[in-house]
Write a protein that holds these residues in place. Sequence first.
Motif, PDB file in Angstrom:
ATOM      1  N   GLN A  14      -3.631  -3.221   3.406  1.00  0.00           N
ATOM      2  CA  GLN A  14      -2.789  -3.058   4.585  1.00  0.00           C
ATOM      3  C   GLN A  14      -1.602  -2.183   4.221  1.00  0.00           C
ATOM      4  O   GLN A  14      -0.983  -2.378   3.173  1.00  0.00           O
ATOM      5  N   ASP A  15      -1.274  -1.228   5.081  1.00  0.00           N
ATOM      6  CA  ASP A  15      -0.090  -0.376   4.918  1.00  0.00           C
ATOM      7  C   ASP A  15      -0.012   0.285   3.541  1.00  0.00           C
ATOM      8  O   ASP A  15       1.046   0.334   2.922  1.00  0.00           O
ATOM      9  N   GLY A  16      -1.139   0.776   3.023  1.00  0.00           N
ATOM     10  CA  GLY A  16      -1.138   1.479   1.749  1.00  0.00           C
ATOM     11  C   GLY A  16      -1.114   0.582   0.516  1.00  0.00           C
ATOM     12  O   GLY A  16      -1.037   1.064  -0.600  1.00  0.00           O
ATOM     13  N   MET A  17      -1.156  -0.734   0.718  1.00  0.00           N
ATOM     14  CA  MET A  17      -1.162  -1.690  -0.399  1.00  0.00           C
ATOM     15  C   MET A  17      -2.485  -2.432  -0.393  1.00  0.00           C
ATOM     16  O   MET A  17      -3.040  -2.708   0.665  1.00  0.00           O
ATOM     17  N   SER A  18      -2.958  -2.765  -1.582  1.00  0.00           N
ATOM     18  CA  SER A  18      -4.184  -3.553  -1.704  1.00  0.00           C
ATOM     19  C   SER A  18      -3.951  -4.733  -2.627  1.00  0.00           C
ATOM     20  O   SER A  18      -3.220  -4.624  -3.615  1.00  0.00           O
ATOM     21  N   PHE A  19      -4.575  -5.859  -2.305  1.00  0.00           N
ATOM     22  CA  PHE A  19      -4.665  -6.974  -3.237  1.00  0.00           C
ATOM     23  C   PHE A  19      -6.131  -7.078  -3.586  1.00  0.00           C
ATOM     24  O   PHE A  19      -6.975  -7.316  -2.721  1.00  0.00           O
ATOM     25  N   ILE A  20      -6.433  -6.855  -4.866  1.00  0.00           N
ATOM     26  CA  ILE A  20      -7.811  -6.791  -5.343  1.00  0.00           C
ATOM     27  C   ILE A  20      -8.082  -8.013  -6.205  1.00  0.00           C
ATOM     28  O   ILE A  20      -7.281  -8.357  -7.075  1.00  0.00           O
ATOM     29  N   GLN A  21      -9.198  -8.671  -5.951  1.00  0.00           N
ATOM     30  CA  GLN A  21      -9.587  -9.822  -6.758  1.00  0.00           C
ATOM     31  C   GLN A  21     -10.756  -9.421  -7.642  1.00  0.00           C
ATOM     32  O   GLN A  21     -11.723  -8.827  -7.180  1.00  0.00           O
ATOM     33  N   LEU A  22     -10.611  -9.743  -8.930  1.00  0.00           N
ATOM     34  CA  LEU A  22     -11.580  -9.354  -9.940  1.00  0.00           C
ATOM     35  C   LEU A  22     -12.298 -10.569 -10.495  1.00  0.00           C
ATOM     36  O   LEU A  22     -11.673 -11.594 -10.772  1.00  0.00           O
ATOM     37  N   LEU A  34      -1.305   0.139  -5.238  1.00  0.00           N
ATOM     38  CA  LEU A  34      -0.942   1.085  -4.185  1.00  0.00           C
ATOM     39  C   LEU A  34      -2.122   1.964  -3.807  1.00  0.00           C
ATOM     40  O   LEU A  34      -2.066   2.703  -2.841  1.00  0.00           O
ATOM     41  N   ASP A  35      -3.186   1.877  -4.556  1.00  0.00           N
ATOM     42  CA  ASP A  35      -4.378   2.687  -4.337  1.00  0.00           C
ATOM     43  C   ASP A  35      -5.398   1.883  -3.548  1.00  0.00           C
ATOM     44  O   ASP A  35      -5.741   0.762  -3.920  1.00  0.00           O
ATOM     45  N   GLU A  36      -5.891   2.433  -2.441  1.00  0.00           N
ATOM     46  CA  GLU A  36      -6.897   1.748  -1.629  1.00  0.00           C
ATOM     47  C   GLU A  36      -8.304   2.259  -1.900  1.00  0.00           C
ATOM     48  O   GLU A  36      -9.224   1.929  -1.179  1.00  0.00           O
ATOM     49  N   SER A  73      14.280 -16.817   2.432  1.00  0.00           N
ATOM     50  CA  SER A  73      13.353 -16.282   3.430  1.00  0.00           C
ATOM     51  C   SER A  73      12.046 -15.870   2.778  1.00  0.00           C
ATOM     52  O   SER A  73      11.993 -15.610   1.575  1.00  0.00           O
ATOM     53  N   ILE A  74      11.010 -15.827   3.602  1.00  0.00           N
ATOM     54  CA  ILE A  74       9.704 -15.316   3.190  1.00  0.00           C
ATOM     55  C   ILE A  74       9.220 -14.404   4.308  1.00  0.00           C
ATOM     56  O   ILE A  74       9.096 -14.828   5.457  1.00  0.00           O
ATOM     57  N   VAL A  75       8.969 -13.137   3.968  1.00  0.00           N
ATOM     58  CA  VAL A  75       8.430 -12.167   4.918  1.00  0.00           C
ATOM     59  C   VAL A  75       7.114 -11.684   4.338  1.00  0.00           C
ATOM     60  O   VAL A  75       7.042 -11.347   3.151  1.00  0.00           O
ATOM     61  N   HIS A  76       6.065 -11.661   5.153  1.00  0.00           N
ATOM     62  CA  HIS A  76       4.755 -11.306   4.602  1.00  0.00           C
ATOM     63  C   HIS A  76       3.898 -10.558   5.606  1.00  0.00           C
ATOM     64  O   HIS A  76       4.122 -10.603   6.812  1.00  0.00           O
TER      65      HIS A  76
END
Length: 126
Positions: A14-22, A34-36, A73-76
């Motif tokens: 999302q928005d140029g960010m990735s969370f990758i699970q290995l 930062l690489d999609e 605060s928490i913004v996500h």
Amino acid sequence: MNKIKCEIFKQDSQDGMSFIQLDCGSERLGVMSLDEGWKVGEIVWANFKESDVMIALDSRISARNKFYSPILSIVHNSILARVVFGFQSYQISSLISYEATKELGLKEGMECFWFVKSNEILLLRG
């Protein structure tokens, strides 16, 4: 440098960010990127510096800078969360995966520990 051979089994972007699970054999790693351009099923090497590995034994952890503060605060979005702590008269931000905030059950007003590795602090004059 530490290197572990893994397979990408999940990617949320999302928005140029990735969370990758290995999938790394019997263990799993999570990576913020930062690489999609990654693909599920791709074989990759997870590389990380020796100085980025912390050690914990029960509640004792190898990080020298350990603090206990309230969450202001928490913004996500669906990938990342910015958790803001009150520390003296400062606000300290931590950028972590949104998945981690859910797993830890983090909520505004809670108090919890946060850490800064001594080798990650930059000093500026003035």
